[in-house]
Motif scaffolding. Structure first.
Motif, mmCIF file in Angstrom:
data_model
loop_
_atom_site.group_PDB
_atom_site.id
_atom_site.type_symbol
_atom_site.label_atom_id
_atom_site.label_comp_id
_atom_site.label_asym_id
_atom_site.label_seq_id
_atom_site.Cartn_x
_atom_site.Cartn_y
_atom_site.Cartn_z
ATOM 1 N N ARG A 109 10.981 10.766 4.936
ATOM 2 C CA ARG A 109 9.855 11.152 4.083
ATOM 3 C C ARG A 109 8.632 10.281 4.360
ATOM 4 O O ARG A 109 7.520 10.791 4.532
ATOM 5 C CB ARG A 109 10.264 11.037 2.616
ATOM 6 N N LEU A 110 8.824 8.979 4.428
ATOM 7 C CA LEU A 110 7.703 8.074 4.685
ATOM 8 C C LEU A 110 7.172 8.255 6.098
ATOM 9 O O LEU A 110 5.951 8.363 6.307
ATOM 10 C CB LEU A 110 8.134 6.632 4.459
ATOM 11 N N VAL A 111 8.061 8.286 7.075
ATOM 12 C CA VAL A 111 7.650 8.390 8.472
ATOM 13 C C VAL A 111 6.851 9.669 8.704
ATOM 14 O O VAL A 111 5.786 9.658 9.346
ATOM 15 C CB VAL A 111 8.886 8.334 9.396
ATOM 16 N N ASP A 112 7.330 10.788 8.153
ATOM 17 C CA ASP A 112 6.648 12.063 8.368
ATOM 18 C C ASP A 112 5.300 12.128 7.655
ATOM 19 O O ASP A 112 4.393 12.841 8.096
ATOM 20 C CB ASP A 112 7.523 13.222 7.883
ATOM 21 N N THR B 194 0.830 -1.208 0.000
ATOM 22 C CA THR B 194 0.000 0.000 0.000
ATOM 23 C C THR B 194 0.859 1.250 0.000
ATOM 24 O O THR B 194 0.555 2.235 -0.695
ATOM 25 C CB THR B 194 -0.927 -0.010 1.225
ATOM 26 N N MET B 195 1.924 1.235 0.775
ATOM 27 C CA MET B 195 2.834 2.379 0.781
ATOM 28 C C MET B 195 3.467 2.591 -0.589
ATOM 29 O O MET B 195 3.582 3.731 -1.067
ATOM 30 C CB MET B 195 3.917 2.171 1.846
ATOM 31 N N ARG B 196 3.849 1.493 -1.229
ATOM 32 C CA ARG B 196 4.444 1.617 -2.560
ATOM 33 C C ARG B 196 3.425 2.185 -3.552
ATOM 34 O O ARG B 196 3.759 3.019 -4.393
ATOM 35 C CB ARG B 196 4.956 0.251 -3.049
ATOM 36 N N ARG B 197 2.176 1.738 -3.455
ATOM 37 C CA ARG B 197 1.139 2.293 -4.329
ATOM 38 C C ARG B 197 0.867 3.760 -4.019
ATOM 39 O O ARG B 197 0.375 4.496 -4.873
ATOM 40 C CB ARG B 197 -0.159 1.486 -4.213
ATOM 41 N N GLY B 198 1.188 4.170 -2.808
ATOM 42 C CA GLY B 198 1.029 5.565 -2.425
ATOM 43 C C GLY B 198 2.154 6.461 -2.893
ATOM 44 O O GLY B 198 2.135 7.672 -2.605
ATOM 45 N N GLY B 199 3.130 5.892 -3.596
ATOM 46 C CA GLY B 199 4.193 6.707 -4.167
ATOM 47 C C GLY B 199 5.521 6.629 -3.458
ATOM 48 O O GLY B 199 6.466 7.346 -3.817
ATOM 49 N N PHE B 200 5.640 5.739 -2.476
ATOM 50 C CA PHE B 200 6.904 5.601 -1.767
ATOM 51 C C PHE B 200 7.774 4.552 -2.456
ATOM 52 O O PHE B 200 7.276 3.560 -2.999
ATOM 53 C CB PHE B 200 6.653 5.224 -0.303
ATOM 54 N N SER B 201 9.059 4.778 -2.415
ATOM 55 C CA SER B 201 10.008 3.923 -3.120
ATOM 56 C C SER B 201 10.449 2.764 -2.239
ATOM 57 O O SER B 201 10.150 2.702 -1.040
ATOM 58 C CB SER B 201 11.232 4.744 -3.529
ATOM 59 N N GLU B 202 11.209 1.854 -2.855
ATOM 60 C CA GLU B 202 11.773 0.732 -2.104
ATOM 61 C C GLU B 202 12.670 1.232 -0.981
ATOM 62 O O GLU B 202 12.673 0.678 0.130
ATOM 63 C CB GLU B 202 12.550 -0.187 -3.041
ATOM 64 N N SER B 203 13.437 2.270 -1.242
ATOM 65 C CA SER B 203 14.318 2.805 -0.202
ATOM 66 C C SER B 203 13.516 3.476 0.918
ATOM 67 O O SER B 203 13.935 3.478 2.077
ATOM 68 C CB SER B 203 15.314 3.802 -0.799
ATOM 69 N N ASP B 204 12.345 4.043 0.593
ATOM 70 C CA ASP B 204 11.509 4.663 1.622
ATOM 71 C C ASP B 204 11.018 3.644 2.643
ATOM 72 O O ASP B 204 10.882 3.969 3.829
ATOM 73 C CB ASP B 204 10.287 5.343 0.986
ATOM 74 N N VAL B 205 10.725 2.418 2.196
ATOM 75 C CA VAL B 205 10.146 1.420 3.100
ATOM 76 C C VAL B 205 11.214 0.528 3.733
ATOM 77 O O VAL B 205 10.884 -0.355 4.531
ATOM 78 C CB VAL B 205 9.096 0.545 2.366
ATOM 79 N N ALA B 206 12.472 0.743 3.416
ATOM 80 C CA ALA B 206 13.569 -0.080 3.954
ATOM 81 C C ALA B 206 14.150 0.537 5.222
ATOM 82 O O ALA B 206 14.020 1.735 5.480
ATOM 83 C CB ALA B 206 14.658 -0.221 2.898
ATOM 84 N N ASP B 207 14.786 -0.302 6.023
ATOM 85 C CA ASP B 207 15.582 0.145 7.170
ATOM 86 C C ASP B 207 14.818 1.048 8.129
ATOM 87 O O ASP B 207 15.320 2.094 8.565
ATOM 88 C CB ASP B 207 16.841 0.865 6.679
ATOM 89 N N GLY B 208 13.602 0.653 8.462
ATOM 90 C CA GLY B 208 12.829 1.427 9.424
ATOM 91 C C GLY B 208 12.067 2.588 8.839
ATOM 92 O O GLY B 208 11.372 3.298 9.574
#
Length: 278
Positions: free
Chosen positions: A225-228, A207-221
């Motif tokens: 950008r994603l957290v905020d 779902t996060m990836r479909r929301g426009g976040f990249s593989e690096s955004d969802v990696a390593d905690g």
């Protein structure tokens, strides 16, 4: 009556464990009109009934009952029991969970359709239930077989997509996680602690990836950008803005989850209520 009139524009999402009636009464006193019980409440709906008993007019919604853990017949019987005591004050949120926690989870779309069939057969009205829908086919089922959708860990552009898919009459009631605090790094630590388990779950990451976040955004905690974006932080004005962004994107109702949940959630809820004039 529209959904915003029935539920209020802003509600509270809280895990059912650790929530007591005294806090629920204070939530109602702050002006929130709906409480969403998370953490897969059981089909007996015992907590929902206790909180309805303790309050005057609060709507209690489940966010969500897991179809793999709670039998549909028992849930329907519980709904009817509570409806007799508190007419119109219970909304069933139903979801298929995630594969990491429920290994038996197979073909969730078909399983959800069968589950809803049982609710239909036991007299649970379609407009008294919503589905947790993150993918397009489940969202379509939500539009066909329920009042609408209760998305979790999504951002305002995804709220707009849900509204476009479901049309103007359906309920779109996203959850928004918040941290009250202006110290950025401390707020991000709380947010990452909260997100850690979700970033290991395929359905939420997808779902996060479909929301426009990249593989690096969802990696390593999770990236800053994603957290905020997913866990909004700041003072009361900033948290109220996060709610308004979902409403502006087409939500009827936004339920606020305060983290860390083990702390006192009332200051954040009070700050949001004051800013939004609840």
């Amino acid at each position: 009556m529209g959904w915003s009139d029935r539920l209020g524009t802003v509600g509270v999402w809280h895990r059912v464990g650790g929530l007591d009636a005294g806090v629920v009464v204070q939530i109602e006193d702050l002006g929130y009109r709906t409480l969403w019980l998370g953490g897969s409440p059981g089909a007996d709906l015992g907590a929902a009934e206790r909180f309805l008993d303790a309050t005057a007019s609060l709507t209690v919604a489940t966010g969500v009952v897991n179809i793999w853990r709670s039998g549909a017949e028992e849930l329907a019987d519980s709904f009817q029991r509570i409806e007799r005591r508190h007419p119109g004050r219970l909304l069933l949120g139903i979801g298929s969970g995630h594969r990491e926690a429920t290994p038996q989870r197979e073909r969730p779309l078909d399983a959800m359709a069968r589950y809803v069939d049982v609710l239909d057969a036991h007299g649970v009205p379609a407009d008294r239930r919503v589905l947790s829908a993150l993918r397009p086919r489940m969202l379509a089922l939500a539009g066909e077989r329920s009042a609408g959708t209760h998305p979790y860990l999504t951002i305002p552009p995804q709220t707009a997509q849900a509204r476009a898919a479901l049309g103007p009459a359906a309920l779109v009631a996203p959850e928004q996680t918040v941290v009250l605090g202006t110290e950025v790094e401390a707020a991000r630590r709380d947010a990452r602690d909260f997100l850690r388990s979700y970033l290991g779950m395929v359905n939420y990451v997808s779902t996060m990836r479909r929301g426009g976040f990249s593989e690096s955004d969802v990696a390593d905690g999770g990236s800053d950008r994603l957290v905020d974006a997913i866990v909004r932080h700041g003072d009361g004005a900033a948290l109220a803005t996060a709610v308004r962004e979902h409403l502006d994107a087409g939500a009827d109702h936004v339920c606020v989850q305060v983290v860390p949940a083990a702390g006192d959630v009332l200051p954040a809820l009070r700050a949001i209520a004051e800013r939004l004039g609840l």
